[in-house]
Design an enzyme around this catalytic site. Structure first.
Site, PDB file in Angstrom:
ATOM      1  N   ASP A  29      69.509  62.704  31.942  1.00  0.00           N
ATOM      2  CA  ASP A  29      69.265  61.257  31.741  1.00  0.00           C
ATOM      3  C   ASP A  29      68.448  61.023  30.480  1.00  0.00           C
ATOM      4  OD1 ASP A  29      70.293  60.983  34.313  1.00  0.00           O
ATOM      5  OD2 ASP A  29      68.298  60.904  35.236  1.00  0.00           O
ATOM      6  N   ASP A  39      64.128  57.755  48.646  1.00  0.00           N
ATOM      7  CA  ASP A  39      64.946  57.041  47.670  1.00  0.00           C
ATOM      8  C   ASP A  39      65.302  55.698  48.292  1.00  0.00           C
ATOM      9  OD1 ASP A  39      64.738  58.856  45.687  1.00  0.00           O
ATOM     10  OD2 ASP A  39      66.853  59.413  45.609  1.00  0.00           O
ATOM     11  N   HIS A  86      66.701  62.817  35.896  1.00  0.00           N
ATOM     12  CA  HIS A  86      67.434  64.087  35.791  1.00  0.00           C
ATOM     13  C   HIS A  86      67.300  64.531  34.339  1.00  0.00           C
ATOM     14  CE1 HIS A  86      69.778  61.848  38.864  1.00  0.00           C
ATOM     15  NE2 HIS A  86      70.068  63.013  39.396  1.00  0.00           N
ATOM     16  N   ASP A 109      66.292  54.446  43.819  1.00  0.00           N
ATOM     17  CA  ASP A 109      67.554  55.063  43.401  1.00  0.00           C
ATOM     18  C   ASP A 109      68.628  54.010  43.658  1.00  0.00           C
ATOM     19  OD1 ASP A 109      69.641  56.614  42.716  1.00  0.00           O
ATOM     20  OD2 ASP A 109      69.221  58.258  44.091  1.00  0.00           O
TER      21      ASP A 109
HETATM   22  C1  XLS Z   1      73.135  60.878  44.424  1.00  0.00           C
HETATM   23  C2  XLS Z   1      71.732  61.206  44.553  1.00  0.00           C
HETATM   24  C3  XLS Z   1      71.014  61.599  43.258  1.00  0.00           C
HETATM   25  C4  XLS Z   1      69.695  62.252  43.548  1.00  0.00           C
HETATM   26  C5  XLS Z   1      69.110  62.990  42.403  1.00  0.00           C
HETATM   27  O1  XLS Z   1      73.756  60.356  45.336  1.00  0.00           O
HETATM   28  O2  XLS Z   1      71.104  60.120  45.152  1.00  0.00           O
HETATM   29  O3  XLS Z   1      70.890  60.521  42.423  1.00  0.00           O
HETATM   30  O4  XLS Z   1      68.754  61.322  44.001  1.00  0.00           O
HETATM   31  O5  XLS Z   1      69.984  63.909  41.878  1.00  0.00           O
HETATM   32 CA    CA Z   2      68.995  59.747  45.601  1.00  0.00          CA
HETATM   33 CA    CA Z   3      72.898  57.613  46.459  1.00  0.00          CA
END
Ligand code: XLS
Ligand code: CA
Ligand code: CA
Length: 438
Positions: free
Chosen positions: A102, A294, A99, A337
């Site tokens: 980040d 993710d 992001h 993630d």
């Molecule tokens: C949050 C989300 C976030 C997205 C990107 O729950 O997983 O991290 O992947 O903004």
């Molecule tokens: Ca995510």
């Molecule tokens: Ca998540």
């Protein structure tokens, strides 16, 4: 300077290795079907969980031991970039994701924030010249700052809509500069708390307007990465508009945006939506909209988004089954993630956790590939639906049947021959493949 001095390059040592800092199953060069494991899996490291997250939870302070903990502001941001590229290199990670917030601290105005961002993006760009690690996707954080209290593109405040647009504009410019394969939209606060104060129609129309502007700007600057929507039903918002893949498809189709978007599917978000991971992947796949993943898992005993590293082999197998059936992820990848548990606070845990996730998906890949190669589920399913290959079934499929001909077919029928779905047998079969693949 080395940030992870206790760790050298992680090597593949095979299933019997006792070395915690080695891959047991992920062998990047191993050929599975028509490509290598590395090409199938396209692993990504999430910048936020790996380099930014300090262990804070709603009940406790940050507790992660990190070699950059003594630094602040831009010095901290720069140290994290150095550490990140050391980490990518040692892990042999082909991709990363971030992001905007980040990688660089926010200033008081967007102008200041963008200046900080530019300085760090310059640095990342330099590293990327010699690193093999590429940008899987970037995104804008439009949920942490108090200005997003009522949402971003769905905020009741037009200034916030404008601010969000400007942030995504910058994000797309960064994506183009760094050669991002995708750009992600996760609408954490794009939803509502109560209908008592919400104009749902206006909010959804505005969200669509926002996406259209993003599509137009990408075209204008020549950013050719894939746009991805990441569904999630709730958290932090009570009701999020992009609830799940099916809801997302309906939204995109209503506003004629479906040609420009695919989905980034997160396992834990599927769980929160009351679906399995493979359900969300399947819905996206059969609609030609499976973009990226993710890769994490939730905890069945906790009802929230725990973002754990994926270690459930049954889940990774069924996920890879969908991904192989999709012909791979194209520009997408498997982005971890996922965050280490609060009790796993040593810097080396970041490696241990990624190794666990990468090995788990490598197992899933191998087992799923074997299941597909042997046609076990395909044959079973083809046989299960064989009544549509001839007679009345064929007429239904060919559009030759109507209510009258169908009534005629069944009016005097006394017996309907159904067969067992044999789900227990099939689950045991998946187990058998899992236990014998290595
Ligand atoms: C949050 C989300 C976030 C997205 C990107 O729950 O997983 O991290 O992947 O903004
Ligand atoms: Ca995510
Ligand atoms: Ca998540």
């Amino acid at each position: 300077m080395a940030y992870f001095e206790n760790v050298s390059k992680i090597q593949y040592e095979g299933p019997t290795s006792k070395n915690a800092l080695a891959f047991k199953f992920y062998n990047p060069e191993e050929i599975i079907g028509d490509r290598t494991m590395e090409e199938w899996l396209r692993f990504g490291v999430a910048y936020w969980h790996t380099f930014t997250y300090d262990g804070t939870d709603p009940f406790g302070h940050g507790n992660m031991i990190r070699p950059w903990n003594h630094l602040k502001g831009m010095e901290l941001a720069k140290a994290r970039v150095e550490a990140a590229f050391e980490f990518f290199e040692k892990l042999n990670a082909p991709f990363f994701c971030f992001h905007d917030v980040d990688i660089a601290p926010e200033g008081e105005t967007l102008r200041e924030t963008n200046k900080n961002l530019d300085e760090i993006v310059d640095m990342i760009e330099d590293y990327m010249k010699t690193s093999k690690t590429k940008l899987l996707w970037n995104t804008a954080n439009m949920f942490s700052h108090p200005r997003f209290v009522h949402g971003a593109a769905t905020s009741c405040n037009a200034d916030v809509f404008a601010f969000s647009a400007a942030k995504v504009k910058k994000g797309l410019e960064v994506a183009k500069r760094l050669g991002a394969e995708n750009y992600v939209f996760w609408g954490g606060r794009e939803g509502y708390e109560s209908l008592l104060n919400t104009d749902m129609r206006l909010e959804q129309d505005n969200l669509a307007r926002f996406f259209q502007m993003a599509v137009d700007y990408a075209k204008e600057i020549g950013f050719s990465g894939q746009f991805l929507i990441e569904p999630k039903p709730k958290e932090p918002t009570k009701h999020q508009y992009d609830f799940d893949v099916a809801t997302g498809i309906a939204f995109l189709k209503k506003y004629n945006l479906d040609p420009y978007f695919k989905f980034n599917i997160e396992a834990n978000h599927a769980t929160l939506a009351g679906h399995t991971f493979e359900h969300e992947l399947r819905v996206a796949r059969i609609n030609g909209m499976l973009g990226s993943v993710d890769a994490n898992q939730g905890d069945p005993l906790l009802g929230w988004d725990t973002d754990e590293f994926p270690t459930d082999l049954n889940a990774t197998t069924l996920a890879m089954y969908e991904i192989i059936k999709n012909g791979g992820l194209g520009k997408g990848g498997l982005n971890f993630d996922a965050k280490v548990r609060r009790g796993s606070f040593e810097p080396e845990d970041l490696f241990r956790a990624h190794i666990a996730g990468m090995d788990s998906f490598a197992v899933g890949l191998k087992v799923a590939h074997k299941l597909i190669e042997d046609h076990v589920l395909d044959d079973f399913i083809a046989n299960r639906y064989r009544s549509y290959n001839e007679g009345i079934g064929k007429e239904i499929i060919q559009g030759k049947a109507d209510f009258k001909t169908l009534e005629e077919h069944v009016l005097d029928m006394k017996e309907f021959k159904n067969e067992s779905g044999r789900v227990e047998e099939l689950r045991a079969l998946v187990n058998q493949y899992l236990l014998t693949a290595f």
